[in-house]
Design a protein around this motif. Structure first.
Motif: not given
Length: 230
Positions: A170-172, A224, A226
């Protein structure tokens, strides 16, 4: 357990060569030459994977793919003519998991079949993987099952792989090339494949696929994930 592969191609030479390579790789292989025969064969002996030519007489490969998808989630590897990108994209949107362009290496096709079946089979016994969760989304990599609001999601093999990959990072931000290599295992390939699968996955996990809250677009870069849960 030996896997059964159904090969659907109206060119007897192609069918015979593909069948021979797949049998050498240890698969049980059924060969048919048109769409209706493919549906009958699948009903008579459920295949573990279907190798499906898009250009078939009478009933198109896309229609065969739709009908197979309507009755289950059997993995499908498409055979497409080189350069037929539009047909390839439509095939992926219809639910195919992978594709190989003609002319192709029978050995490459056998490796693709093995790869898709390995992914479809989930993790090996004894290598238990924790469930992945994000709000109303729950994924069990071992069982190869995904649920949203406790309802099972009808994901193809590649959609499932893509979702697991996003949930684990997550977030990458991932470029399409990153995803093609890390999820599909391809160092070269059509990046439209990634775009199609992201769109299909959004339709199944987002409240509003037109305004995705989970798989968001990093403009000019890629995608990405989230987290929406706590």
């Amino acid at each position: 357990m030996v896997s059964r592969v159904l090969v659907v191609d109206d060119d007897p030479t192609v069918s015979e060569v593909v069948g021979r390579y797949l049998r050498r790789a240890g698969f049980l292989v059924d060969l048919v030459g048109d769409g209706p025969a493919a549906l009958r064969a699948a009903a008579a002996a459920a295949p573990d994977l279907v190798v499906l030519d898009l250009m078939l007489p009478g009933m198109s490969g896309l229609e065969v793919c739709r009908r197979l998808r309507a009755h289950g989630d059997v993995p499908i590897v498409m055979l497409t003519a080189l350069g037929d990108e539009a047909d390839r994209v439509v095939g992926l949107e219809t639910g195919a998991d992978d594709y190989v362009t003609k002319p192709f290496s029978p050995r490459e096709l056998a490796l693709r079949v093995q790869s898709v079946l390995r992914r479809a089979g989930g993790s090996r016994p004894g290598a238990s993987v924790p469930e992945l969760e994000d709000g109303d989304l729950r994924v069990n990599p071992d069982a190869h099952l995904a649920f949203r609001n406790n309802t099972q999601l009808p994901l193809t093999v590649r959609e499932f792989d893509l979702l697991v990959h996003f949930l684990r990072h997550p977030g990458r931000v991932f470029t399409r090339a990153d995803l093609l290599e890390q999820v599909w295992g391809w160092t070269v390939g059509d990046q439209a494949t990634v775009t199609v699968h992201v769109r299909r996955l959004r339709e199944k996990i987002e409240v509003d696929p037109a305004r995705p809250a989970r798989i968001v677009t990093a403009w000019g870069v890629g995608y990405r994930y989230e987290r929406t849960g706590h």
